[in-house]
Scaffold this active site. Structure first.
Site, PDB file in Angstrom:
ATOM      1  N   ASP A 116      82.644 116.831  12.854  1.00 37.81           N
ATOM      2  CA  ASP A 116      81.750 117.204  14.158  1.00 37.81           C
ATOM      3  C   ASP A 116      82.887 116.044  15.341  1.00 37.81           C
ATOM      4  O   ASP A 116      83.482 115.354  15.406  1.00 37.81           O
ATOM      5  CB  ASP A 116      80.262 115.632  14.136  1.00 37.81           C
ATOM      6  CG  ASP A 116      79.291 115.989  15.644  1.00 37.81           C
ATOM      7  OD1 ASP A 116      78.921 116.738  15.820  1.00 37.81           O
ATOM      8  OD2 ASP A 116      78.808 115.098  15.713  1.00 37.81           O
TER       9      ASP A 116
ATOM     10  N   HIS B 136      72.713 113.029  22.873  1.00 38.46           N
ATOM     11  CA  HIS B 136      72.739 112.361  22.448  1.00 38.46           C
ATOM     12  C   HIS B 136      72.787 111.034  22.309  1.00 38.46           C
ATOM     13  O   HIS B 136      71.901 110.303  23.589  1.00 38.46           O
ATOM     14  CB  HIS B 136      74.306 111.782  22.109  1.00 38.46           C
ATOM     15  CG  HIS B 136      74.914 113.253  21.595  1.00 38.46           C
ATOM     16  ND1 HIS B 136      76.721 113.588  22.298  1.00 38.46           N
ATOM     17  CD2 HIS B 136      75.234 114.230  20.434  1.00 38.46           C
ATOM     18  CE1 HIS B 136      76.503 114.954  21.786  1.00 38.46           C
ATOM     19  NE2 HIS B 136      76.216 115.366  20.538  1.00 38.46           N
TER      20      HIS B 136
HETATM   21  P1  13P Z   1      71.580 112.003  17.888  1.00 35.80           P
HETATM   22  O1  13P Z   1      72.206 110.633  17.282  1.00 35.80           O
HETATM   23  O2  13P Z   1      70.115 112.260  18.820  1.00 35.80           O
HETATM   24  O3  13P Z   1      70.431 112.214  16.724  1.00 35.80           O
HETATM   25  O4  13P Z   1      72.324 113.351  18.063  1.00 35.80           O
HETATM   26  C1  13P Z   1      74.054 113.713  16.676  1.00 35.80           C
HETATM   27  C2  13P Z   1      74.696 114.673  17.267  1.00 35.80           C
HETATM   28  O5  13P Z   1      74.734 115.309  18.274  1.00 35.80           O
HETATM   29  C3  13P Z   1      75.826 113.807  16.626  1.00 35.80           C
HETATM   30  O6  13P Z   1      77.087 115.455  16.948  1.00 35.80           O
END
Ligand code: 13P
Length: 287
Positions: free
Chosen positions: A81, A181
Site C-alpha cells: 500500500d 485517511h
Molecule cells: P483509513 O485509515 O482511513 O481506514 O484509511 C486506510 C487507507 O486508506 C490505507 O491506504
C-alpha cells in the site's frame, strides 16, 4: 490461497461488491483480518504500507503475510500500500507479494505517469497487478488525526484519469473524491457523481482510500458507482486498542502482554468483520 489483484477485482465486479484491503502492519491485525474473511468466506487484500515500516519492516511481516495468505481457506491478495519508490515495490514482489501500489499522487503528473508505468513493467515480470493513484488525499496511513478534511481542489479529474490509465496500464486506480485517511474531523461529503465519471473515463475499477468512518450507506453508494476495493485501517486498530483497554479495565490481574494481544486480535477481527459484512454481499460464498 494466494491470488492476484486482478482476480480479486474480478470477484468484486462479478458480485457487485468491493474487496476489503486491510492494512496489517502487526501480527494481531494480520491474524484478525484473515479470521474475519474466513468467517464470512470472502476474499481479502492484506496490505502493508511503506509508511508502516516504522511499525514492522516488510522484510519481517511480509513473509508472514504471504505464508498465512497461502494457508488461508479464502483467496488472499498480498499487497504493498502506498509504495513510494520502485526499490520498495521490487522488495515486496521478491517476497511474494501479488499486488503493489505505486503512489505517485504527490509527484508532477508526467513523473507520476513515468514511475507508475515503470512499476507496471516490473510487476508484470512477477505476474502482479498494480494500483496507481491520481489526485491528492489529505491525512496519512498512520491515522493522522490532524487533517481530517478533504480538499475539493485536489479531487481527481476524470479526463486526466483516462490519460493516466491509458499511459500506465494500471489494474485499478485510487482516486480522490471526498474521503481522507485517518479520523474525520467533519462529516465527510463524498462526490458520488465523480466516482461514476471516474469509473466511466478511467475504464478500470476505482479504489477508495480512507475507508474508516463512513456510513454503510456511503460504502454502498460508492460501490454502486464503481468502487471495487476499499482500504481500511484506522478504525480496525482503534478497535484493537479499545479491546485491550477493556480487558485491562475489567481484569486487574492481567500481567503478561499476550493476554492484551489476544484481546486486541479479537476486537480487530470483530471490527473488520462488521466492515466486511457491509461491503460484500456476505450471502455469496466464495466459489
Ligand atoms: P483509513 O485509515 O482511513 O481506514 O484509511 C486506510 C487507507 O486508506 C490505507 O491506504
Amino acid at each position: 490461497m494466494l491470488i492476484g489483484l486482478k482476480d480479486a477485482l474480478d470477484y468484486a465486479e462479478d458480485h457487485q461488491c468491493a474487496i476489503a484491503a486491510v492494512n496489517t502492519p502487526i501480527f494481531e491485525s494480520l491474524v484478525a483480518t484473515i479470521r474475519a474473511a474466513e468467517q464470512l468466506n470472502v476474499p481479502v487484500i492484506l496490505a502493508h504500507a511503506q509508511s508502516h515500516e516504522k511499525i514492522n519492516r516488510i522484510t519481517d511481516i511480509g513473509p508472514a503475510m504471504v505464508s498465512l495468505a497461502e494457508r488461508a481457506s479464502v483467496p488472499c491478495v498480498v499487497h504493498i500500500d502506498h509504495g513510494e519508490d520502485l526499490h520498495y515495490i521490487r522488495t515486496g514482489l521478491e517476497l511474494g507479494f501479488t499486488s503493489v501500489m505505486l503512489d505517485g499522487s504527490r509527484m508532477p503528473f508526467e513523473r507520476n505517469v513515468e514511475t507508475t508505468a515503470e512499476a507496471v513493467q516490473i510487476a508484470d515480470g512477477y505476474g502482479a497487478g498494480v494500483e496507481g493513484e491520481l489526485g491528492v488525499m489529505t491525512g496519512n496511513e498512520n491515522g493522522d488525526p490532524d487533517q481530517g478534511v478533504a480538499d475539493e481542489a485536489l479531487y481527481t479529474d476524470p479526463a486526466v484519469a483516462k490519460q493516466f490509465v491509458e499511459r500506465t496500464g494500471v489494474t485499478c486506480l485510487a482516486a480522490s473524491f471526498g474521503t481522507v485517511h485517518g479520523l474525520y474531523h467533519r462529516e465527510p461529503k463524498l462526490n458520488f457523481d465523480l466516482v461514476r465519471s471516474l469509473r466511466r473515463e478511467a475504464g478500470v475499477p476505482i479504489v477508495m482510500h480512507g475507508g474508516s468512518g463512513l456510513s454503510n450507506e456511503e460504502y454502498r453508494r460508492c460501490i454502486a458507482e464503481g468502487v471495487r476495493k476499499i482500504n481500511y485501517y484506522t478504525y480496525s486498530v482503534k478497535a484493537g486498542l479499545d479491546g485491550a483497554r477493556r480487558l485491562l479495565d475489567q481484569h486487574s490481574d492481567v500481567f503478561v502482554y499476550p493476554d492484551v494481544a489476544s484481546a486486541a486480535t479479537e476486537a480487530i477481527a470483530s471490527n473488520v468483520k462488521a466492515f466486511m459484512t457491509c461491503i460484500y454481499d456476505a450471502d455469496q460464498a466464495v466459489a
